[in-house]
Design a protein around this motif. Structure first.
Motif, short mmCIF file in Angstrom:
data_model
loop_
_atom_site.label_atom_id
_atom_site.label_comp_id
_atom_site.label_asym_id
_atom_site.label_seq_id
_atom_site.Cartn_x
_atom_site.Cartn_y
_atom_site.Cartn_z
N GLU A 119 32.41 -17.48 -4.22
CA GLU A 119 32.78 -16.40 -3.29
C GLU A 119 32.25 -15.06 -3.79
O GLU A 119 31.68 -14.26 -3.03
N THR A 120 32.42 -14.82 -5.10
CA THR A 120 31.98 -13.54 -5.68
C THR A 120 30.46 -13.39 -5.54
O THR A 120 29.94 -12.33 -5.17
N THR A 121 29.75 -14.46 -5.88
CA THR A 121 28.29 -14.42 -5.79
C THR A 121 27.87 -14.09 -4.36
O THR A 121 26.99 -13.25 -4.13
N SER A 122 28.54 -14.72 -3.44
CA SER A 122 28.20 -14.49 -2.03
C SER A 122 28.49 -13.05 -1.65
O SER A 122 27.71 -12.40 -0.97
N ASP A 123 29.67 -12.50 -2.15
CA ASP A 123 30.03 -11.11 -1.82
C ASP A 123 28.97 -10.13 -2.30
O ASP A 123 28.66 -9.14 -1.64
N PHE A 124 28.45 -10.38 -3.54
CA PHE A 124 27.55 -9.39 -4.15
C PHE A 124 26.06 -9.67 -3.91
O PHE A 124 25.22 -8.92 -4.38
N GLN A 125 25.77 -10.78 -3.22
CA GLN A 125 24.35 -11.14 -3.05
C GLN A 125 23.58 -10.05 -2.30
O GLN A 125 22.47 -9.69 -2.71
N THR A 126 24.17 -9.50 -1.26
CA THR A 126 23.49 -8.49 -0.45
C THR A 126 23.19 -7.25 -1.28
O THR A 126 22.08 -6.71 -1.25
N ILE A 127 24.24 -6.82 -2.07
CA ILE A 127 24.07 -5.63 -2.92
C ILE A 127 22.95 -5.86 -3.92
O ILE A 127 22.09 -5.01 -4.15
N ALA A 128 22.96 -7.08 -4.54
CA ALA A 128 21.94 -7.40 -5.54
C ALA A 128 20.55 -7.31 -4.92
O ALA A 128 19.62 -6.72 -5.50
N SER A 129 20.39 -7.87 -3.71
CA SER A 129 19.09 -7.86 -3.05
C SER A 129 18.65 -6.43 -2.73
O SER A 129 17.50 -6.05 -2.94
N SER A 130 19.68 -5.61 -2.29
CA SER A 130 19.34 -4.24 -1.93
C SER A 130 18.85 -3.46 -3.15
O SER A 130 18.14 -2.49 -3.02
#
Ligand code: ADP
Length: 611
Positions: free
Chosen positions: A451-462
């Motif tokens: 869940e955490t990885t999914s939450d932060f995936q967008t931020i990481a990509s940005s």
């Protein structure tokens, strides 16, 4: 103790013997002499009476020899009667034979005339003392001398018998006196010995009382003494009991006070006026590192080597007023607060020093100061920006739609930042105060990580960062789902923020015997080793401006640390400047046997240790 061993017995009998023996001897001798004298006088009186009687008979007689013969028949043992006829100065006996050993000399004549007795010694080898009494008489115109000679030895036998009887009677009386005296003394000393034996300390109290009661029945002074001793014994017993009870109570009070003083975490040292210690508790030993060899009786300066401490105690003693001092212990640099209170009067006059370790208080004060500073700082920047934007808008920028949009966006961003900051502070406050409700239940850690990885995936990509998380098998830990998610989320958030673009952030899971390690590694700037201990403090940032610019509140790791404490998890960090950091959280695993259907709910423990 036998009678002979009694001092009173020996002294009384000794005194009796010393006084009575000479007295008895003197009495016996006097009586003997008196008997002798009386016996001689009686002998003499009897001789005179006899002679007078003979003379009367002679004078009445017609024929002298016949009469004399009759008279001599009545003579007693040892007596001789002579009728002396004086013719031409020759002394003849009645039958005419001259007597050579006796003459009617002037002595006889004078004695006869004066009727005195004569005593003379018969030189017959025994040198007997003879008594002679003479009477002059005239018969048929002739002058005669009638002389009765008597041997006192005849009466001496009776005299000796009388003397012996007297002596025996005296000795018998003396012996009777001695026996009576011994009986009288033993009648007194025996109860005294009983008392003396019975009053010895090892004798049972009841035995002693029985003995005293028994003797008190006597109707004499000993009985009175015994009765008085009995009363004294009872009174003493009562007093001893009272004293013993008082002592026990006092001892109990002393024990209680000692236990209370010993259980105190504060150090307590009591000294007398000369600063000689009379008491010190374990707290004082611990705080001032006083060894076992130093104790009551030693001087204060032997136990405490801190000059200001000794000065304050001396000052309290000399001024008679309480004095206090805060100092840093040279040994461990702890903050100590010393209060020295004088005891002015009484047997325990001196000073009582109470030492308190106030290091925690001082540290909390410093933290409170830092916190206020931190909050002020955090609030100042966004508020300044908001104020500047609103000023600019009011001064004309509002007329320019493009500028207005820009400034309003900034106000929006800063307001959002303020809101986030306040929400974060409220969360930290809840976590610290223990008011956050936690539900301990078996939680699948793999799911939280997904869940955490999914939450932060967008931020990481940005931010052009790679957030890696390999497939993880379901693994159950006993924790609160939301709190565990906050912990892992905050660490991933930090890793993404402090890793430059192009970097990598990885999440790995490594189970061990009793728990599961979740590691969040990044390839960021890293943290200097010397600062690793401080990053969990509130508002602490390694690089203040850069961190703030990256949007951090300075509270993230503080919340992580407090949550880990409450979840019985452990957090550790390894970091190398220029290479990256790895934060690892250890969660306790669910033991298969301990999985219970109903989750355990409890509030967070109140945080004891602060940052
Ligand atoms: P912030 O909100 O400022 O990040 P935190 O309490 O989360 O506050 O972190 C405290 C400080 O620790 C940060 O300001 C940062 O300097 C440092 N820090 C935290 N995580 C990392 C990381 N992964 N890499 C480098 N520095 C970090």
């Amino acid at each position: 103790m036998t009678l002979v061993n009694s001092q009173i017995f020996r002294r009384t009998i000794g005194a009796f013997l010393v006084l009575s023996l000479p007295a008895v001897y003197a009495l016996t001798a006097t009586m003997q002499a008196r008997v002798e004298t009386e016996s001689k006088l009686a002998h003499e009186r009897m001789a005179w009476r006899q002679l007078q009687s003979f003379a009367n008979r002679v004078q009445r007689a017609r024929a002298l020899p016949e009469t004399l013969e009759l008279i001599t028949q009545t003579l007693l043992d040892g007596q001789t009667l002579q009728l002396l006829l004086k013719q031409q100065s020759q002394v003849l006996t009645i039958d005419g034979t001259p007597i050579t050993d006796f003459t009617v000399n002037s002595v006889v004549r004078t004695a006869a005339q004066q009727q005195r007795s004569l005593r003379y010694i018969v030189p017959d080898g025994q040198d007997r003392s003879m008594l002679a009494v003479c009477l002059r008489l005239e018969w048929q115109a002739n002058e005669y001398f009638l002389m009765l000679t008597s041997d006192p030895a005849a009466s001496l036998t009776a005299q000796a018998r009388t003397g012996r009887m007297l002596r025996e009677a005296t000795v018998a009386a003396w012996i009777i006196c001695l026996i009576c005296l011994m009986l009288a003394i033993s009648g007194t000393t025996r109860p005294m010995q009983q008392m003396s034996d019975g009053l010895k300390p090892n004798v049972d109290r009841h035995e002693r009382e029985d003995m005293l009661l028994q003797i008190s029945d006597r109707q004499d002074e000993l009985g009175e003494i015994s009765a008085a001793l009995f009363r004294l014994e009872n009174e003493l017993h009562t007093r001893i009991n009272t004293l013993e009870q008082t002592r026990r109570h006092s001892q109990g009070a002393v024990d209680l006070l000692t236990a209370v003083l010993e259980s105190m975490i504060e150090g307590v040292i009591a000294t007398d006026r000369e600063q000689r210690m009379v008491f010190l508790n374990g707290g004082a030993r611990r705080l001032l590192s006083i060894g076992d060899l130093i104790g009551p009786g030693h001087r204060l300066y032997e136990a405490v080597r801190i000059p200001p401490f000794l000065d304050i105690v001396q000052e309290a003693l000399s001024s008679g007023e309480a004095r206090s001092l805060e100092y840093r212990n040279p040994r461990d640099h702890a903050h100590h607060l010393l209060v020295a209170t004088p005891i002015l009067q009484g047997p325990h006059a001196g000073v009582v020093a109470v030492i308190r370790d106030v290091s925690d208080v001082r540290r909390l004060e410093a933290m409170r100061r830092d916190f206020v500073n931190g909050v002020s700082h955090e609030l100042k920047t966004p508020l300044t920006v908001i104020q500047a934007c609103s000023d600019t808008l009011r001064n004309g920028a509002l007329q320019d739609p493009q500028s207005a949009e820009r400034f309003l966006t900034q106000i929006d961003e800063q307001s959002d930042r303020l809101l986030q900051l306040i929400l974060t502070m409220l969360q930290l406050s809840r976590v610290e105060s223990g008011s956050e409700i936690l539900r301990f239940e078996p939680v699948d850690l793999a799911q939280i990580i997904r869940e955490t990885t999914s939450d932060f995936q967008t931020i990481a990509s940005s931010r052009n960062l790679q957030l890696n998380c390999h497939d993880i098998d379901p693994i159950l830990v006993r924790t609160d789902h939301q709190a565990a998610r906050t912990v892992i989320g905050n660490l991933v958030d930090n890793a993404l923020r402090y890793t430059p673009a192009g970097g990598t952030v990885s999440i790995a899971v490594k189970p061990d015997v009793r728990g599961v390690n979740v590691s969040i590694s990044d390839s960021g700037d890293g943290i200097p080793e010397t600062l690793l201990g401080r990053i969990f403090e509130r508002f602490y940032r390694v690089e203040q401006d850069r961190s703030r610019a990256k949007g951090g509140s300075g509270l993230g790791l503080s919340i992580v640390k407090h949550l880990c404490n409450s979840l019985h998890a452990r957090i550790s960090v390894e970091s190398t400047v220029g290479t990256g950091s790895t934060f690892t959280v250890w969660f306790p695993r669910v033991q298969t046997s301990s999985i219970s259907p109903a989750p355990e709910t409890r509030k967070l423990d109140r945080q004891q240790g602060a940052d």
